[in-house]
Scaffold this active site. Structure first.
Site, mmCIF file in Angstrom:
data_model
loop_
_atom_site.group_PDB
_atom_site.id
_atom_site.type_symbol
_atom_site.label_atom_id
_atom_site.label_comp_id
_atom_site.label_asym_id
_atom_site.label_seq_id
_atom_site.Cartn_x
_atom_site.Cartn_y
_atom_site.Cartn_z
ATOM 1 N N ALA A 1 0.861 -1.228 0.440
ATOM 2 C CA ALA A 1 0.178 -0.023 0.445
ATOM 3 C C ALA A 1 0.713 1.465 0.101
ATOM 4 O O ALA A 1 1.862 1.547 0.947
ATOM 5 C CB ALA A 1 -0.897 0.467 1.066
ATOM 6 N N TYR B 1 3.821 -4.731 -11.124
ATOM 7 C CA TYR B 1 3.934 -6.607 -10.643
ATOM 8 C C TYR B 1 4.988 -7.283 -11.876
ATOM 9 O O TYR B 1 5.513 -8.019 -11.401
ATOM 10 C CB TYR B 1 3.000 -6.512 -10.582
ATOM 11 C CG TYR B 1 2.491 -6.720 -8.334
ATOM 12 C CD1 TYR B 1 3.230 -6.069 -8.041
ATOM 13 C CD2 TYR B 1 0.749 -6.644 -8.826
ATOM 14 C CE1 TYR B 1 2.980 -5.676 -6.491
ATOM 15 C CE2 TYR B 1 0.461 -6.005 -8.355
ATOM 16 C CZ TYR B 1 1.122 -5.752 -6.652
ATOM 17 O OH TYR B 1 0.782 -5.028 -5.724
ATOM 18 N N GLU C 1 -1.688 -11.474 -4.714
ATOM 19 C CA GLU C 1 -2.808 -12.040 -5.421
ATOM 20 C C GLU C 1 -3.479 -10.119 -5.628
ATOM 21 O O GLU C 1 -2.942 -9.429 -4.708
ATOM 22 C CB GLU C 1 -4.115 -12.345 -4.192
ATOM 23 C CG GLU C 1 -4.135 -14.201 -4.635
ATOM 24 C CD GLU C 1 -4.129 -14.606 -2.832
ATOM 25 O OE1 GLU C 1 -4.253 -13.634 -1.874
ATOM 26 O OE2 GLU C 1 -3.686 -15.192 -3.030
ATOM 27 N N ASN D 1 -7.273 -4.169 -11.063
ATOM 28 C CA ASN D 1 -6.210 -3.447 -10.523
ATOM 29 C C ASN D 1 -4.697 -2.998 -12.158
ATOM 30 O O ASN D 1 -3.841 -3.467 -11.919
ATOM 31 C CB ASN D 1 -5.534 -3.661 -9.888
ATOM 32 C CG ASN D 1 -4.951 -2.446 -9.193
ATOM 33 O OD1 ASN D 1 -4.661 -1.324 -9.823
ATOM 34 N ND2 ASN D 1 -4.583 -2.508 -7.399
#
Length: 146
Positions: free
Chosen positions: A70, A115, A103, A108
Protein backbone atom coordinates in the site's frame (compact mmCIF):
# COMPACT_ATOMS: atom_id res chain seq x y z
CA UNK A 1 12.55 8.21 1.04
CA UNK A 2 14.01 5.44 3.14
CA UNK A 3 12.77 1.90 3.65
CA UNK A 4 13.02 0.41 7.12
CA UNK A 5 11.58 -2.54 8.99
CA UNK A 6 8.06 -1.64 10.08
CA UNK A 7 7.54 -1.35 13.83
CA UNK A 8 4.72 -0.56 16.22
CA UNK A 9 5.25 3.20 15.85
CA UNK A 10 4.10 2.89 12.22
CA UNK A 11 0.82 1.08 12.91
CA UNK A 12 -1.55 4.05 13.31
CA UNK A 13 -0.32 5.58 10.04
CA UNK A 14 -0.55 2.19 8.29
CA UNK A 15 -4.19 1.90 9.37
CA UNK A 16 -4.88 5.35 7.89
CA UNK A 17 -3.25 4.37 4.60
CA UNK A 18 -5.30 1.14 4.61
CA UNK A 19 -8.49 3.19 4.86
CA UNK A 20 -7.41 5.33 1.90
CA UNK A 21 -6.37 2.39 -0.27
CA UNK A 22 -8.74 -0.49 0.35
CA UNK A 23 -12.51 -0.99 0.65
CA UNK A 24 -11.92 -3.61 3.38
CA UNK A 25 -9.05 -2.12 5.43
CA UNK A 26 -7.12 -4.17 7.94
CA UNK A 27 -7.70 -3.18 11.58
CA UNK A 28 -4.92 -2.12 13.93
CA UNK A 29 -5.03 -5.52 15.65
CA UNK A 30 -4.06 -7.22 12.39
CA UNK A 31 -0.90 -5.12 12.08
CA UNK A 32 -0.01 -5.81 15.72
CA UNK A 33 -0.41 -9.53 15.10
CA UNK A 34 1.62 -9.47 11.88
CA UNK A 35 4.49 -7.49 13.43
CA UNK A 36 4.64 -10.04 16.27
CA UNK A 37 4.65 -13.00 13.85
CA UNK A 38 8.21 -14.35 13.46
CA UNK A 39 7.28 -15.61 9.97
CA UNK A 40 6.46 -12.12 8.67
CA UNK A 41 8.48 -9.19 7.41
CA UNK A 42 6.89 -5.77 7.03
CA UNK A 43 8.72 -2.86 5.48
CA UNK A 44 7.85 0.83 5.85
CA UNK A 45 8.58 3.59 3.33
CA UNK A 46 9.30 6.81 5.21
CA UNK A 47 9.55 10.34 3.83
CA UNK A 48 9.96 13.41 6.00
CA UNK A 49 9.46 11.27 9.07
CA UNK A 50 6.05 10.09 7.85
CA UNK A 51 4.92 6.63 6.74
CA UNK A 52 3.98 6.85 3.06
CA UNK A 53 3.77 3.15 2.20
CA UNK A 54 4.35 -0.37 3.43
CA UNK A 55 4.54 -3.95 2.24
CA UNK A 56 4.40 -7.28 4.03
CA UNK A 57 5.65 -10.77 3.34
CA UNK A 58 4.70 -13.93 5.17
CA UNK A 59 6.95 -16.93 4.68
CA UNK A 60 6.67 -20.65 5.35
CA UNK A 61 9.59 -22.95 4.56
CA UNK A 62 10.79 -21.66 1.16
CA UNK A 63 7.52 -20.00 0.12
CA UNK A 64 6.85 -16.25 0.30
CA UNK A 65 3.39 -14.71 0.29
CA UNK A 66 3.09 -10.96 -0.15
CA UNK A 67 0.17 -9.96 2.06
CA UNK A 68 -0.18 -6.33 1.22
CA UNK A 69 1.42 -3.46 -0.64
CA UNK A 70 0.00 0.00 0.00
CA UNK A 71 1.18 3.48 -0.89
CA UNK A 72 -0.53 6.66 0.25
CA UNK A 73 -2.45 8.07 -2.76
CA UNK A 74 -0.46 11.34 -2.63
CA UNK A 75 2.79 9.40 -3.21
CA UNK A 76 1.82 6.99 -5.97
CA UNK A 77 3.75 6.75 -9.25
CA UNK A 78 6.96 7.80 -7.51
CA UNK A 79 8.61 4.37 -7.30
CA UNK A 80 7.64 3.68 -3.69
CA UNK A 81 5.75 0.46 -4.40
CA UNK A 82 8.55 -0.89 -6.57
CA UNK A 83 11.12 0.12 -3.94
CA UNK A 84 9.21 -1.74 -1.25
CA UNK A 85 8.86 -4.83 -3.44
CA UNK A 86 12.55 -4.83 -4.37
CA UNK A 87 13.48 -4.66 -0.68
CA UNK A 88 11.06 -7.51 0.08
CA UNK A 89 12.76 -9.51 -2.65
CA UNK A 90 16.16 -8.90 -1.04
CA UNK A 91 14.77 -10.18 2.27
CA UNK A 92 13.25 -13.20 0.49
CA UNK A 93 16.60 -14.02 -1.11
CA UNK A 94 18.32 -13.77 2.29
CA UNK A 95 15.74 -16.27 3.59
CA UNK A 96 16.43 -18.50 0.56
CA UNK A 97 12.80 -18.46 -0.53
CA UNK A 98 12.03 -20.20 -3.83
CA UNK A 99 9.32 -17.75 -4.87
CA UNK A 100 7.12 -14.85 -3.87
CA UNK A 101 3.45 -14.82 -4.76
CA UNK A 102 0.56 -12.39 -4.36
CA UNK A 103 -3.05 -11.76 -5.26
CA UNK A 104 -4.19 -8.59 -7.03
CA UNK A 105 -7.59 -7.42 -8.19
CA UNK A 106 -7.95 -8.49 -11.81
CA UNK A 107 -9.05 -4.95 -12.71
CA UNK A 108 -6.11 -3.20 -11.04
CA UNK A 109 -4.10 -2.66 -14.21
CA UNK A 110 -1.61 -0.25 -12.58
CA UNK A 111 -0.65 -2.79 -9.90
CA UNK A 112 -0.53 -5.65 -12.43
CA UNK A 113 1.80 -3.61 -14.66
CA UNK A 114 4.05 -2.87 -11.67
CA UNK A 115 4.22 -6.54 -10.68
CA UNK A 116 4.96 -7.59 -14.27
CA UNK A 117 7.79 -5.00 -14.52
CA UNK A 118 9.28 -6.58 -11.40
CA UNK A 119 9.16 -10.09 -12.87
CA UNK A 120 5.88 -11.46 -11.50
CA UNK A 121 3.86 -13.56 -13.94
CA UNK A 122 0.19 -14.54 -13.81
CA UNK A 123 -0.22 -18.15 -12.69
CA UNK A 124 -3.89 -18.41 -11.84
CA UNK A 125 -7.15 -16.75 -10.91
CA UNK A 126 -9.33 -16.88 -7.81
CA UNK A 127 -12.94 -16.40 -8.87
CA UNK A 128 -14.88 -13.77 -6.88
CA UNK A 129 -12.06 -13.50 -4.35
CA UNK A 130 -12.64 -9.84 -3.49
CA UNK A 131 -15.79 -8.19 -2.20
CA UNK A 132 -16.87 -4.55 -2.44
CA UNK A 133 -16.82 -4.73 -5.39
CA UNK A 134 -16.85 -8.42 -6.14
CA UNK A 135 -13.92 -9.19 -8.39
CA UNK A 136 -11.55 -12.00 -9.31
CA UNK A 137 -8.02 -12.09 -7.97
CA UNK A 138 -5.14 -12.62 -10.34
CA UNK A 139 -2.49 -14.82 -8.73
CA UNK A 140 1.02 -13.69 -9.67
CA UNK A 141 4.32 -15.34 -8.78
CA UNK A 142 7.98 -14.50 -9.11
CA UNK A 143 10.52 -17.32 -9.02
CA UNK A 144 13.64 -16.42 -7.08
CA UNK A 145 17.15 -17.52 -8.03
CA UNK A 146 18.94 -18.80 -4.95
Amino acid sequence: MIIVLMNSSHIKSAVQIEKLCFPDPWPESFFVSELNNPGCIYLAAISGGELIGYAGLQYVLDEGYINNVAVHPDYRRMGIGSGLLRELEKKALELKLAFMTLEVRSGNSAAIALYERLGFVPVGRRKNYYERPREDALLMTKQLNN
